[in-house]
Design an enzyme around this catalytic site. Structure first.
Site, PDB file in Angstrom:
ATOM      1  N   ASP A 289       0.838  -1.203   0.000  1.00 32.84           N
ATOM      2  CA  ASP A 289       0.000   0.000   0.000  1.00 32.84           C
ATOM      3  C   ASP A 289       0.876   1.257   0.000  1.00 32.84           C
ATOM      4  O   ASP A 289       1.991   1.246   0.531  1.00 32.84           O
ATOM      5  CB  ASP A 289      -0.900  -0.039   1.246  1.00 32.84           C
ATOM      6  CG  ASP A 289      -2.073   0.916   1.127  1.00 32.84           C
ATOM      7  OD1 ASP A 289      -2.290   1.487   0.035  1.00 32.84           O
ATOM      8  OD2 ASP A 289      -2.778   1.092   2.128  1.00 32.84           O
ATOM      9  N   GLY A 290       0.350   2.313  -0.592  1.00 38.91           N
ATOM     10  CA  GLY A 290       1.021   3.613  -0.509  1.00 38.91           C
ATOM     11  C   GLY A 290       1.659   4.103  -1.800  1.00 38.91           C
ATOM     12  O   GLY A 290       2.327   5.137  -1.798  1.00 38.91           O
TER      13      GLY A 290
ATOM     14  N   SER B 221      -8.380  -5.149   4.991  1.00 36.94           N
ATOM     15  CA  SER B 221      -8.959  -4.872   3.672  1.00 36.94           C
ATOM     16  C   SER B 221      -9.338  -6.122   2.866  1.00 36.94           C
ATOM     17  O   SER B 221      -8.941  -6.258   1.711  1.00 36.94           O
ATOM     18  CB  SER B 221      -7.999  -3.999   2.838  1.00 36.94           C
ATOM     19  OG  SER B 221      -7.762  -2.791   3.489  1.00 36.94           O
TER      20      SER B 221
ATOM     21  N   ASN C 131     -10.650  -2.654  -5.976  1.00 36.49           N
ATOM     22  CA  ASN C 131      -9.843  -1.789  -6.865  1.00 36.49           C
ATOM     23  C   ASN C 131     -10.488  -1.581  -8.237  1.00 36.49           C
ATOM     24  O   ASN C 131     -10.168  -0.627  -8.939  1.00 36.49           O
ATOM     25  CB  ASN C 131      -8.421  -2.331  -7.053  1.00 36.49           C
ATOM     26  CG  ASN C 131      -7.526  -2.158  -5.855  1.00 36.49           C
ATOM     27  OD1 ASN C 131      -6.605  -2.930  -5.634  1.00 36.49           O
ATOM     28  ND2 ASN C 131      -7.785  -1.144  -5.042  1.00 36.49           N
TER      29      ASN C 131
HETATM   30  C1  FPP Z   1      -1.705   0.233  -3.372  1.00 32.84           C
HETATM   31  O1  FPP Z   1      -1.291   1.548  -3.431  1.00 32.84           O
HETATM   32  C2  FPP Z   1      -1.203  -0.553  -4.498  1.00 32.84           C
HETATM   33  C3  FPP Z   1      -1.971  -1.131  -5.454  1.00 32.84           C
HETATM   34  C4  FPP Z   1      -3.449  -1.061  -5.481  1.00 32.84           C
HETATM   35  C5  FPP Z   1      -1.382  -1.852  -6.581  1.00 32.84           C
HETATM   36  C6  FPP Z   1      -0.174  -2.674  -6.310  1.00 32.84           C
HETATM   37  C7  FPP Z   1       0.398  -3.073  -7.601  1.00 32.84           C
HETATM   38  C8  FPP Z   1       1.706  -3.052  -7.930  1.00 32.84           C
HETATM   39  C9  FPP Z   1       2.785  -2.716  -7.016  1.00 32.84           C
HETATM   40  C10 FPP Z   1       2.094  -3.344  -9.338  1.00 32.84           C
HETATM   41  C11 FPP Z   1       2.001  -4.676  -9.918  1.00 32.84           C
HETATM   42  C12 FPP Z   1       2.211  -5.883  -9.104  1.00 32.84           C
HETATM   43  C13 FPP Z   1       2.807  -7.027  -9.544  1.00 32.84           C
HETATM   44  C14 FPP Z   1       2.711  -8.268  -8.716  1.00 32.84           C
HETATM   45  C15 FPP Z   1       3.574  -7.104 -10.814  1.00 32.84           C
HETATM   46  P1  FPP Z   1      -2.397   2.673  -3.459  1.00 32.84           P
HETATM   47  O2  FPP Z   1      -2.636   3.074  -4.855  1.00 32.84           O
HETATM   48  O3  FPP Z   1      -3.598   2.209  -2.708  1.00 32.84           O
HETATM   49  O4  FPP Z   1      -1.682   3.820  -2.673  1.00 32.84           O
HETATM   50  P2  FPP Z   1      -2.400   4.960  -1.803  1.00 32.84           P
HETATM   51  O5  FPP Z   1      -3.053   4.262  -0.662  1.00 32.84           O
HETATM   52  O6  FPP Z   1      -1.242   5.800  -1.384  1.00 32.84           O
HETATM   53  O7  FPP Z   1      -3.353   5.672  -2.705  1.00 32.84           O
END
Ligand code: FPP
Length: 250
Positions: A21-22, A197, A69
Site C-alpha cells: 500500500d502507498g 482490507s 480496486n
Molecule cells: C496500493 O497503493 C497498491 C496497489 C493497489 C497496486 C499494487 C500493484 C503493484 C505494485 C504493481 C504490480 C504488481 C505485480 C505483482 C507485478 P495505493 O494506490 O492504494 O496507494 P495509496 O493508498 O497511497 O493511494
C-alpha cells in the site's frame, strides 16, 4: 550492518503475505501522478521477491489488485493492468531462472483477454519450478472467495457428494482459491494503514501482523529483514499458554 544477519534461518515463516500500500501517496508527495507510484511499486515487488527467494521463504503472496480496486478511475485500472502484463512478460524468464512458480488467486474471469493470456503464459512457463511459490492476488477479495466456496460446497451437497455433517476446516479449505498453500505466518502491510482490507481473512486466523509506515515504493530488502526480525521476536501460541509452548524445550 544488514539486518539480514539477525535473521535465524531455521525459524523463518513458511509463507509471507504482503498488502502493498502507498504507491499513490508516494507519487503525490513527489508531485507525480499515481501511475508513477505504481511503476515504482513494481521495482519494490522485484526486490522483495529476490530477497524472499534468497532467504528460501517457501511462499509469498502479494495483494496486487483487490475486487474493490475495480472501482478506481478507469485510467488507473487500465494502467495497473498494463503494468501487470508488462511485468509478467518482462519477468517470466527471471522467475524461471530463479525456479519460482507463479500462482494466481482471485476472480480472474474479470480480467481482460490480454491480461489472461500473459498470465496463462507465465503460469505455464513457471509451472514446473520447484523453488519459491509466488502467489499474486488479482481481482481478489476474501469475501468473494468465501462466498464462492460456500456456493461450490452447496452444489456438491446437492449432488450428494458432500454430507453437511462432515464439513470441517479441511473440507472448507479445499474450496478456497488458496487450496494446497499453507496459511501465511506473517502478514505485512505498508503505508501506515492498520487494516486487513478483505485479504485472506480465513487464512490469517493465527498469522502475525506487521504494520509499517513505509510506503510500498520505499519498501526494500532491509524493510523485509526488519519485519522478519520482528516476527522472530514474537511468541506464537496458537491459543496455548506460554508454559505449554515452552514445555518441551528443557
Ligand atoms: C496500493 O497503493 C497498491 C496497489 C493497489 C497496486 C499494487 C500493484 C503493484 C505494485 C504493481 C504490480 C504488481 C505485480 C505483482 C507485478 P495505493 O494506490 O492504494 O496507494 P495509496 O493508498 O497511497 O493511494
Amino acid at each position: 550492518m544488514s539486518l539480514k544477519n539477525k535473521i535465524t534461518s531455521d525459524r523463518l515463516p513458511k509463507h509471507v503475505a504482503i498488502i502493498m500500500d502507498g504507491n499513490g501517496r508516494w507519487a503525490v508527495q513527489r508531485g507525480e501522478d499515481r501511475i508513477y507510484g505504481h511503476k515504482k511499486g513494481v521495482d519494490s515487488v522485484r526486490e522483495i521477491i529476490e530477497a524472499a527467494a534468497e532467504l528460501k521463504i517457501e511462499y509469498m503472496t502479494l495483494y496486487a489488485f483487490s475486487t474493490e480496486n475495480w472501482n478506481r478511475p478507469w485510467e488507473e485500472v487500465e494502467a495497473l493492468m498494463e503494468l501487470m502484463v508488462n511485468s509478467l512478460n518482462n519477468e517470466t524468464k527471471k522467475l524461471v531462472d530463479n525456479n519460482i512458480t507463479l500462482k494466481v488467486i482471485g476472480d480472474i474471469d474479470r480480467l481482460s483477454d490480454n491480461v489472461r493470456r500473459s498470465l496463462d503464459d507465465t503460469l505455464e512457463k513457471t509451472g514446473k519450478c520447484t523453488g519459491m511459490t509466488l502467489v499474486v492476488a488479482l481481482s481478489y477479495s476474501s469475501r468473494w472467495e468465501m462466498i464462492k466456496a460456500v456456493r461450490d460446497i452447496s452444489y456438491k451437497i446437492k449432488e450428494g457428494k458432500i454430507d453437511p455433517a462432515n464439513i470441517d476446516d479441511k473440507i472448507f479449505e479445499n474450496f478456497l482459491t488458496t487450496k494446497g498453500i499453507p496459511d501465511p505466518e506473517l502478514l505485512i502491510r505498508t503505508s501506515g494503514e492498520v487494516r486487513i482490507s478483505n485479504f485472506l481473512l480465513w487464512q490469517i486466523a493465527y498469522c502475525e501482523l506487521y504494520f509499517t509506515e513505509t510506503l510500498w515504493p520505499d519498501f526494500g530488502k532491509e524493510e523485509l529483514y526488519k519485519a522478519l526480525v520482528e516476527y522472530q521476536k514474537r511468541e506464537r501460541r496458537f491459543g496455548k499458554t506460554s508454559e505449554q509452548v515452552h514445555e518441551n524445550e528443557n
